[in-house]
Design a protein around this motif. Structure first.
Motif, mmCIF file in Angstrom:
data_model
loop_
_atom_site.group_PDB
_atom_site.id
_atom_site.type_symbol
_atom_site.label_atom_id
_atom_site.label_comp_id
_atom_site.label_asym_id
_atom_site.label_seq_id
_atom_site.Cartn_x
_atom_site.Cartn_y
_atom_site.Cartn_z
ATOM 1 N N TYR A 95 2.284 -12.382 -10.902
ATOM 2 C CA TYR A 95 3.438 -11.627 -11.392
ATOM 3 C C TYR A 95 2.947 -10.402 -12.146
ATOM 4 C CZ TYR A 95 5.948 -15.813 -10.105
ATOM 5 O OH TYR A 95 6.464 -16.863 -9.390
ATOM 6 N N CYS A 96 3.591 -9.278 -11.902
ATOM 7 C CA CYS A 96 3.184 -7.997 -12.476
ATOM 8 C C CYS A 96 3.237 -8.034 -14.001
ATOM 9 C CB CYS A 96 4.083 -6.889 -11.933
ATOM 10 S SG CYS A 96 3.650 -5.247 -12.527
ATOM 11 N N GLU A 101 7.639 -8.665 -11.780
ATOM 12 C CA GLU A 101 7.932 -8.905 -10.368
ATOM 13 C C GLU A 101 6.747 -9.578 -9.685
ATOM 14 O OE1 GLU A 101 8.784 -5.114 -8.623
ATOM 15 O OE2 GLU A 101 10.479 -4.727 -9.952
ATOM 16 N N LYS A 102 7.021 -10.248 -8.544
ATOM 17 C CA LYS A 102 5.954 -10.840 -7.749
ATOM 18 C C LYS A 102 5.037 -9.729 -7.236
ATOM 19 C CE LYS A 102 8.524 -14.804 -6.006
ATOM 20 N NZ LYS A 102 9.068 -15.464 -4.785
ATOM 21 N N ILE A 103 3.750 -9.947 -7.370
ATOM 22 C CA ILE A 103 2.771 -8.990 -6.840
ATOM 23 C C ILE A 103 2.719 -9.111 -5.321
ATOM 24 C CG2 ILE A 103 0.313 -8.389 -6.756
ATOM 25 C CD1 ILE A 103 0.190 -9.230 -9.734
ATOM 26 N N GLY A 104 2.784 -10.308 -4.821
ATOM 27 C CA GLY A 104 2.778 -10.540 -3.376
ATOM 28 C C GLY A 104 1.441 -11.052 -2.879
ATOM 29 N N ARG A 107 -1.175 -8.423 -1.228
ATOM 30 C CA ARG A 107 -1.932 -7.640 -2.218
ATOM 31 C C ARG A 107 -2.963 -8.515 -2.910
ATOM 32 N NH1 ARG A 107 -3.022 -3.332 -5.188
ATOM 33 N NH2 ARG A 107 -2.873 -3.307 -7.463
ATOM 34 N N SER A 114 -5.897 -8.207 -9.019
ATOM 35 C CA SER A 114 -4.737 -7.406 -9.370
ATOM 36 C C SER A 114 -3.777 -8.159 -10.281
ATOM 37 C CB SER A 114 -3.998 -6.976 -8.110
ATOM 38 O OG SER A 114 -2.913 -6.167 -8.458
ATOM 39 N N THR A 117 1.720 -4.749 -9.631
ATOM 40 C CA THR A 117 2.128 -4.389 -8.277
ATOM 41 C C THR A 117 1.599 -3.000 -7.921
ATOM 42 O OG1 THR A 117 4.174 -3.372 -9.051
ATOM 43 C CG2 THR A 117 4.285 -5.720 -8.448
ATOM 44 N N GLU A 119 3.403 -0.552 -6.957
ATOM 45 C CA GLU A 119 4.310 0.416 -7.574
ATOM 46 C C GLU A 119 3.966 0.644 -9.050
ATOM 47 O OE1 GLU A 119 5.304 -2.305 -5.858
ATOM 48 O OE2 GLU A 119 6.003 -1.337 -4.017
#
Length: 134
Positions: A95-96, A101-104, A107, A114, A117, A119
């Motif tokens: 999580y950013c 938010e979810k980083i994904g 990534r 990381s 995110t 963004e």
């Protein structure tokens, strides 16, 4: 678990125990590789000999500086890895740090260290660029 198996999981599995274990192992392997590179670089540095003339001395110094820069980069990597492992431990990994938010998974698979995110990273870079211009 393989990266393909990880990506095949549904959204509800995001950063549950098996995914966290996968990334912890990935980060620990990165840490071990980075530590090995530092050991090798330090051995290379210790193996540099005094040059008999000025030209050779300049080349040796340039090589020494390159090795030291590589050691510094690996040190930065180790600090980033330690922060990512700490995030796994405290449940914030994936999580950013800026937005929550979810980083994904894509990534994180490409850059496991990381903590933000894409963004958020772009926003930080734009803000830094703007501050430098001011």
């Amino acid at each position: 678990m393989t990266p393909q198996e990880l990506l095949a999981q549904d959204d509800e599995s995001y950063m549950l125990a098996d995914q966290l274990a996968f990334f912890r192992n990935l980060l620990q392997a990165e840490r071990a590789n980075s530590q090995d590179r530092i050991t090798t670089l330090r051995a290379d540095l210790a193996g540099l000999e005094k040059a008999p003339d000025e030209v050779d001395a300049a080349l040796t110094e340039q090589e020494r500086q390159t090795i030291l820069q590589s050691i510094d980069r690996e040190g930065v990597s180790l600090r980033e890895i330690a922060l990512a492992i700490a995030a796994v431990d405290d449940g914030t990994y994936g999580y950013c740090a800026d937005t929550g938010e979810k980083i994904g998974l894509l990534r994180l698979l490409s850059y496991p260290r990381s903590l933000i995110t894409v963004e958020a990273k772009q926003h930080r870079e734009n803000r830094a660029r703007h501050l430098r211009a001011a």
